[in-house]
Design an enzyme around this catalytic site. Structure first.
Site, PDB file in Angstrom:
ATOM      1  N   MET A   1       8.017   1.792  -9.789  1.00 51.16           N
ATOM      2  CA  MET A   1       7.591   0.673  -8.943  1.00 51.16           C
ATOM      3  C   MET A   1       6.486  -0.138  -9.600  1.00 51.16           C
ATOM      4  SD  MET A   1       7.518   2.527  -5.231  1.00 51.16           S
ATOM      5  CE  MET A   1       6.348   1.410  -4.480  1.00 51.16           C
TER       6      MET A   1
ATOM      7  N   GLU B   1       0.810  -1.221   0.000  1.00 48.21           N
ATOM      8  CA  GLU B   1       0.000   0.000   0.000  1.00 48.21           C
ATOM      9  C   GLU B   1       0.843   1.269   0.000  1.00 48.21           C
ATOM     10  OE1 GLU B   1      -2.243  -0.993   3.400  1.00 48.21           O
ATOM     11  OE2 GLU B   1      -3.761  -2.101   2.263  1.00 48.21           O
ATOM     12  N   GLY B   2       2.149   1.132   0.252  1.00 46.46           N
ATOM     13  CA  GLY B   2       2.987   2.332   0.352  1.00 46.46           C
ATOM     14  C   GLY B   2       3.246   2.981  -0.994  1.00 46.46           C
ATOM     15  N   CYS B   3       3.685   4.242  -0.945  1.00 44.66           N
ATOM     16  CA  CYS B   3       3.993   4.983  -2.173  1.00 44.66           C
ATOM     17  C   CYS B   3       5.491   5.021  -2.450  1.00 44.66           C
ATOM     18  CB  CYS B   3       3.486   6.419  -2.063  1.00 44.66           C
ATOM     19  SG  CYS B   3       1.702   6.520  -2.053  1.00 44.66           S
ATOM     20  N   ILE B   4       6.283   4.527  -1.546  1.00 43.17           N
ATOM     21  CA  ILE B   4       7.741   4.655  -1.697  1.00 43.17           C
ATOM     22  C   ILE B   4       8.353   3.290  -1.988  1.00 43.17           C
ATOM     23  CG2 ILE B   4       9.890   5.330  -0.576  1.00 43.17           C
ATOM     24  CD1 ILE B   4       8.148   7.688  -1.084  1.00 43.17           C
TER      25      ILE B   4
END
Lengths: 105, 172
Positions: B36, A102-105
């Site tokens: 990503m 769920e993270g953006c990094i």
């Protein structure tokens, strides 16, 4: 390997193809999902990433950020992207049998 | 699972024209986030955005504490309500911008957001491309040697559009 064949391994997937229960995960399932993601062979280096993600998930309830993953697992960014081409965070999480990150990094 | 949506974004070109801390990070986060997810990513730094690429300034970007009407005293570490304004005169006191920037960098580190130079390296290692604007370089009298090693090239606007073929262009 197709979705149906993965299903034959008795594993529950959500609608995006992530395991709903990480306890059902086996190496066989990892290989099957990797094949579906276009990764023909899972090497020891893939498993360094997969094992780290599973460990992190068990400890924190969520997958690691890419930065944490590369720093803590010892697999540098370039190699990580080469191991899981086309989106390492999500692919590796799926293969590792944990929730979609769920993270953006 | 691979994304089968035919409209899925495959390539982004992000333009960063601001050199403040809050002006640079959105570009870096969006470019890294694209990589990503397997999306091709270019960042084009122009005007003061070049501060994010200059060796001398890359790690000393500051939050704008003067003339920044969106800034408030709620910066988490201060504990004030988010509606408390940050007086611009306070922001003008020497050292205040440094302090606010330091606090923000601490908060970012907690969220695993890397410092600018490490972030550029991360994006570059992830296959993202980092470009500097030729006109802005000329204007600021900069040479490629003044920029961090992760810069792929110095481009004119025309070249930027060329390498952006087929991409969504995002101006942050």
């Amino acid at each position: 390997m197709s979705q149906i064949e993965i299903a034959e391994l008795n594993v529950d997937l959500d609608d995006q193809g992530y395991l709903t229960d990480h306890n059902q995960w086996t190496k066989e399932i990892a290989v099957a999902i990797a094949g579906e993601e276009g990764i023909i062979e899972l090497t020891d280096r893939h498993f360094v990433v997969i094992d780290f993600m599973r460990k992190e998930f068990k400890e924190t309830g969520t997958g690691p950020s890419i930065r944490r993953l590369t720093k803590q697992s010892g697999v540098p960014t370039k190699e990580l992207y080469a191991l899981f081409p086309g989106g390492p965070a999500k692919k590796a999480a799926r293969i590792a049998g944990i929730k979609k990150p769920e993270g953006c990094i | 699972m691979s994304n089968n949506n035919p409209d899925a974004i495959k390539k982004v070109s992000i333009i960063c024209a601001n050199g403040s801390l809050e002006g640079v990070y959105p570009s870096l986060i969006m470019a890294n986030g694209a990589r990503m997810d397997g999306i091709e990513a270019n960042i084009f730094f122009t005007f003061f955005g070049l501060n994010a690429l200059m060796k001398k300034t890359v790690n000393s970007l500051k939050v704008a504490t003067v003339g920044n009407s969106a800034l408030n005293m709620a910066m988490p570490m201060m504990g004030f309500p988010i509606t408390t304004p940050f007086p611009t005169l306070l922001g003008a006191i020497p050292g205040v911008s440094n302090l606010a920037s330091w606090m923000m960098k601490n908060e970012m580190e907690k969220l695993d957001i890397p410092p600018v130079d490490e972030f550029l390296e991360m994006i570059s290692d992830a296959g993202g491309k980092i470009y500097a604007c030729k006109l802005a370089m000329d204007m600021f009298k900069l040479k490629i040697d003044d920029l961090v090693d992760h810069v792929d090239d110095v481009l004119t606007v025309g070249q930027f559009y060329e390498i952006s073929a087929g991409s969504s262009i995002i101006f942050t």
